[in-house]
Design a protein around this motif. Sequence first.
Motif, PDB file in Angstrom:
ATOM      1  N   VAL A  81       0.838  -1.200   0.000  1.00  0.00           N
ATOM      2  CA  VAL A  81       0.000   0.000   0.000  1.00  0.00           C
ATOM      3  C   VAL A  81       0.877   1.255   0.000  1.00  0.00           C
ATOM      4  O   VAL A  81       0.615   2.235  -0.732  1.00  0.00           O
ATOM      5  N   LEU A  82       1.944   1.244   0.807  1.00  0.00           N
ATOM      6  CA  LEU A  82       2.812   2.420   0.896  1.00  0.00           C
ATOM      7  C   LEU A  82       3.537   2.669  -0.428  1.00  0.00           C
ATOM      8  O   LEU A  82       3.604   3.817  -0.904  1.00  0.00           O
ATOM      9  N   ARG A  83       4.088   1.642  -1.063  1.00  0.00           N
ATOM     10  CA  ARG A  83       4.786   1.819  -2.335  1.00  0.00           C
ATOM     11  C   ARG A  83       3.818   2.204  -3.448  1.00  0.00           C
ATOM     12  O   ARG A  83       4.192   2.943  -4.376  1.00  0.00           O
ATOM     13  N   ASN A  84       2.582   1.707  -3.370  1.00  0.00           N
ATOM     14  CA  ASN A  84       1.585   2.122  -4.354  1.00  0.00           C
ATOM     15  C   ASN A  84       1.294   3.619  -4.226  1.00  0.00           C
ATOM     16  O   ASN A  84       1.142   4.327  -5.225  1.00  0.00           O
ATOM     17  N   ALA A  85       1.253   4.117  -2.962  1.00  0.00           N
ATOM     18  CA  ALA A  85       1.042   5.551  -2.759  1.00  0.00           C
ATOM     19  C   ALA A  85       2.227   6.356  -3.260  1.00  0.00           C
ATOM     20  O   ALA A  85       2.064   7.434  -3.876  1.00  0.00           O
ATOM     21  N   ILE A  86       3.470   5.874  -3.029  1.00  0.00           N
ATOM     22  CA  ILE A  86       4.656   6.582  -3.515  1.00  0.00           C
ATOM     23  C   ILE A  86       4.664   6.625  -5.044  1.00  0.00           C
ATOM     24  O   ILE A  86       5.031   7.642  -5.650  1.00  0.00           O
ATOM     25  N   LYS A  87       4.242   5.529  -5.678  1.00  0.00           N
ATOM     26  CA  LYS A  87       4.255   5.458  -7.124  1.00  0.00           C
ATOM     27  C   LYS A  87       3.307   6.483  -7.755  1.00  0.00           C
ATOM     28  O   LYS A  87       3.627   7.106  -8.778  1.00  0.00           O
ATOM     29  N   HIS A  88       2.131   6.683  -7.133  1.00  0.00           N
ATOM     30  CA  HIS A  88       1.102   7.506  -7.779  1.00  0.00           C
ATOM     31  C   HIS A  88       1.036   8.939  -7.261  1.00  0.00           C
ATOM     32  O   HIS A  88       0.361   9.778  -7.870  1.00  0.00           O
ATOM     33  N   THR A  89       1.707   9.231  -6.144  1.00  0.00           N
ATOM     34  CA  THR A  89       1.656  10.607  -5.666  1.00  0.00           C
ATOM     35  C   THR A  89       2.449  11.511  -6.610  1.00  0.00           C
ATOM     36  O   THR A  89       3.408  11.079  -7.273  1.00  0.00           O
ATOM     37  N   ALA A  90       2.030  12.775  -6.686  1.00  0.00           N
ATOM     38  CA  ALA A  90       2.701  13.720  -7.608  1.00  0.00           C
ATOM     39  C   ALA A  90       4.091  14.068  -7.100  1.00  0.00           C
ATOM     40  O   ALA A  90       4.413  13.889  -5.919  1.00  0.00           O
ATOM     41  N   ALA A  91       4.959  14.569  -8.008  1.00  0.00           N
ATOM     42  CA  ALA A  91       6.316  14.976  -7.625  1.00  0.00           C
ATOM     43  C   ALA A  91       6.250  16.137  -6.648  1.00  0.00           C
ATOM     44  O   ALA A  91       5.330  16.962  -6.685  1.00  0.00           O
ATOM     45  N   ASP A  92       7.259  16.174  -5.754  1.00  0.00           N
ATOM     46  CA  ASP A  92       7.357  17.215  -4.731  1.00  0.00           C
ATOM     47  C   ASP A  92       6.156  17.214  -3.775  1.00  0.00           C
ATOM     48  O   ASP A  92       5.796  18.268  -3.229  1.00  0.00           O
TER      49      ASP A  92
END
Length: 475
Positions: A363-374
């Motif tokens: 779940v955490l890596r999925n959030a990192i993958k899809h969150t916008a830059a910065d």
Amino acid sequence: MGRLFWKFFFFIAIAQITATFGVGVLFWVENLERNNRNSEIDLSPPASFMIRSAAATLQFGGAEALRSLINEGRQHRLQLYAVDEDNKDLMGREVSPKLVEEARALLRTERERDRRVVELVRAANGHSYLMFIPAPSDEFAPGPGPGPGREPRHMRDRGPQPLFFPSMPIAVALVASLVFALLLAWYFSYPIRHLKNAFNQAASGNLDLELEPVMSSRSDELADLGRDFDVMTAKLRTLMESQRRLLHDVSHELRSPIARLQMAIGLARVQDKDKLDLTLERIERESVRMDKLVGELLTLSRLEANVPGSMEEPIAIQPMLADMINDASFEAGANGKHIEGHIDCRVQIKGNPELLYRAIENVLRNAIKHTAADTTVELHTQLDEINKLLHLSILDRGPGVPEDELNSIFELFFRSSRTKSNSSGHGLGLSIARRIIDAHSGFIRAANRRDGGLRVDITLPFMADEPVKGQTLES
């Protein structure tokens, strides 16, 4: 008719027949005893009074006075007998020996009430007379004795009466028992035959047969068994359909990297040495993707088969989350993203630490993958001390998920329409996370944030609570 039908019929019929004969014998014995108890001597108080009057008349007035009293009584249809030692009546009438014997037996009885209705008086002529009055009856026959009137039925010498066994009631009860045993056996065996046929059909692969229409009129345990069978076949159909869909999706997911591997191998054969390193790098990347996919499929297979390994280990969740945030910070930092954790959950959770780590990390890596830059991915924890529940929330600033797809993102090989074009995953991470959370008696859900992004909430039961100061981790 099956063997079960005849077993039901045989045992029910035996029970009915035994009960019928038992009741018949009881009635027969009761009737026999009642016949033995029926007295042909009048035991009423008027008869007792009349006997005492006759005894006084004989004692003080003699035989002639008693004869006059008996004649007067006969005019009023009252039969009084005075029998001497030779069982001869004072009036010369015929007396049944059975009646005399019963009168003598009453004379010897210990019951005061019965002794009052018979008297034995010695007359002046030297004879002893036994006096009694027969029980009243509606049946009369002409008597051979002198004097007016009709003799009662006790005067007729009927001889011994045959004692009949109640064969007709038993025969009727026997027929009724067999009929009801037949109906009851059919009532039980009919749905069982349908169940047998349904199980045979299911064993041969036909799961479309339903028993609810056949047993809808019943409301017993057999009907419940039929409904349970329908539920079972429905779940089996769902599992088989899911298996077919999984095989289709897996073959589809494997076809692309295999095709690219074959293409890269073909290019490697014709390319020069300068470009060979790029081709080998491509082959390595596709191999890693296939290895990752196979690993996820093996994990999914274990979870689907309910063999996730030991689920009894105590897991310190706060150190696990801290390590997870530190590991994920390197990946996030390389892409210009940040992770911020607010964790205050020094509790223990019973389960499998490797699987639980993988579920939350997916779940955490999925959030990192899809969150916008910065932007920052946030991880928050909250304890429900009353219900002993840990609430874990992971929030990102990505494109979110359409509302109609929120419940589908945890399905196998599902990829949201907003992220499908630029996603490199296989759609297994969240599906595996949900199955792991379910195996730990928890639940997971997703919701869109009002100001943009996705929020995934995980709830897990904990077994030990040792609250300490919370810590904030940022990267």
